[in-house]
Design an enzyme around this catalytic site. Structure first.
Site, PDB file in Angstrom:
ATOM      1  N   SER A  28       0.825  -1.214   0.000  1.00  0.00           N
ATOM      2  CA  SER A  28       0.000   0.000   0.000  1.00  0.00           C
ATOM      3  C   SER A  28       0.858   1.262   0.000  1.00  0.00           C
ATOM      4  O   SER A  28       2.027   1.245   0.391  1.00  0.00           O
ATOM      5  CB  SER A  28      -0.921   0.003   1.225  1.00  0.00           C
ATOM      6  OG  SER A  28      -1.666  -1.194   1.272  1.00  0.00           O
TER       7      SER A  28
HETATM    8  N1  SAM Z   1      -0.270  -5.123   4.166  1.00  0.00           N
HETATM    9  C1  SAM Z   1       0.360  -5.369   2.903  1.00  0.00           C
HETATM   10  C2  SAM Z   1       1.706  -4.744   2.793  1.00  0.00           C
HETATM   11  O1  SAM Z   1       2.105  -3.969   3.670  1.00  0.00           O
HETATM   12  O2  SAM Z   1       2.396  -5.091   1.814  1.00  0.00           O
HETATM   13  C3  SAM Z   1      -0.508  -4.931   1.756  1.00  0.00           C
HETATM   14  C4  SAM Z   1      -1.259  -6.078   1.276  1.00  0.00           C
HETATM   15  S1  SAM Z   1      -2.155  -6.052  -0.205  1.00  0.00           S
HETATM   16  C5  SAM Z   1      -2.816  -4.434  -0.380  1.00  0.00           C
HETATM   17  C6  SAM Z   1      -3.533  -7.050   0.346  1.00  0.00           C
HETATM   18  C7  SAM Z   1      -3.186  -8.478   0.671  1.00  0.00           C
HETATM   19  O3  SAM Z   1      -4.354  -9.114   1.166  1.00  0.00           O
HETATM   20  C8  SAM Z   1      -2.747  -9.298  -0.537  1.00  0.00           C
HETATM   21  O4  SAM Z   1      -1.491  -9.866  -0.297  1.00  0.00           O
HETATM   22  C9  SAM Z   1      -3.825 -10.387  -0.670  1.00  0.00           C
HETATM   23  O5  SAM Z   1      -3.336 -11.621  -1.119  1.00  0.00           O
HETATM   24  C10 SAM Z   1      -4.316 -10.458   0.761  1.00  0.00           C
HETATM   25  N2  SAM Z   1      -5.662 -11.022   0.938  1.00  0.00           N
HETATM   26  C11 SAM Z   1      -6.781 -10.844   0.212  1.00  0.00           C
HETATM   27  N3  SAM Z   1      -7.814 -11.534   0.737  1.00  0.00           N
HETATM   28  C12 SAM Z   1      -7.319 -12.156   1.854  1.00  0.00           C
HETATM   29  C13 SAM Z   1      -7.899 -13.007   2.841  1.00  0.00           C
HETATM   30  N4  SAM Z   1      -9.181 -13.363   2.842  1.00  0.00           N
HETATM   31  N5  SAM Z   1      -7.098 -13.454   3.833  1.00  0.00           N
HETATM   32  C14 SAM Z   1      -5.790 -13.129   3.887  1.00  0.00           C
HETATM   33  N6  SAM Z   1      -5.199 -12.327   2.975  1.00  0.00           N
HETATM   34  C15 SAM Z   1      -5.954 -11.835   1.985  1.00  0.00           C
END
Ligand code: SAM
Length: 221
Positions: free
Chosen positions: A62
């Site tokens: 993000s």
């Molecule tokens: N916090 C992260 C960072 O600092 O890099 C940003 C993550 S990205 C915007 C969102 C993440 O949520 C992705 O890696 C995606 O695979 C994960 N995601 C989506 N749905 C999910 C779920 N139900 N459970 C766990 N992870 C999930």
């Protein structure tokens, strides 16, 4: 001071402080964590820019301001136990690990979870546990949590996350359509829920039982 340290100082002053994030603890963590280590090596030069970046597998790290804002809204205290849903690169996890006692983070894509776990361990974080799974269901065995940050966009508030919030706890989550969400902060006080709506934002979808359904094509509904 290294060039990366200078870039981080500038990032905090120009992108985060200027937009109104005031928590000294959050600002110090953002200034300390080497964000470039959490992006692919060919993106090191862009790591301190005012934008999200691709981390592979169709996912993103993000925008720095969004990480700082969500962390400020979640207000982690030194003794807190925190849950993050969506480990991704592990960058937000590291920020939380600086500010709270224990951090639990769930990621649905095994390769991302593995990479983040390795990097956080190399950086010396011992208060982080990462698990592969559907974070829309929370992490029941480790609940309750003083703060929960969801870093993917949900169609509505996932009930299990509200249930797993401790008394006095804060849940920060983008809620809306697949293309645009509102950053919501939910507080649990005397078992009542208060929901505040904040800024507009755009996150990748939260895919899972209490999120969006994954379509075979990779699209979601
Ligand atoms: N916090 C992260 C960072 O600092 O890099 C940003 C993550 S990205 C915007 C969102 C993440 O949520 C992705 O890696 C995606 O695979 C994960 N995601 C989506 N749905 C999910 C779920 N139900 N459970 C766990 N992870 C999930």
């Amino acid at each position: 001071m290294t060039d990366y340290e200078r870039q981080r100082q500038r990032m905090v002053e120009r992108q985060i402080l200027k937009r109104g994030v005031r928590s000294h603890r959050v600002l110090a963590a953002m200034e300390k964590i080497p964000r470039h280590r959490f992006v692919p090596e060919d993106s090191y030069g862009h790591a301190y820019e005012d934008s999200p970046l691709s981390i592979g597998k169709g996912q993103t790290i993000s925008q720095p301001y969004m990480v700082a804002l969500m962390t400020e809204c979640a207000a982690p205290e030194p003794d807190d136990r925190v849950l993050e849903v969506g480990t991704g690169s592990g960058y937000q996890t590291a920020i939380l690990a600086e500010l709270a006692r224990e951090v639990y983070s769930l990621e649905r894509i095994p390769e991302l979870a593995e990479r983040a776990e390795g990097l956080l361990s190399r950086l010396g974080y011992e208060n982080v546990s990462i698990r592969v799974g559907d974070g829309s269901e929370g992490w029941r065995e480790k609940a309750p949590f003083d703060a929960i940050i969801v870093t993917a966009g949900a169609p509505e508030l996932p009930d299990p996350l509200v249930e797993q919030l401790a008394e006095g706890g804060r849940l920060v989550i983008p809620i809306g359509s697949a293309h645009h969400q509102t950053l919501c902060t939910v507080k649990k006080e005397r078992n009542k829920i208060q929901r505040e709506e904040g800024t507009g934002c755009v996150f990748v979808p939260l895919i899972g039982t209490f999120g969006w359904e994954e379509k075979p094509s990779g699209r979601h509904s």
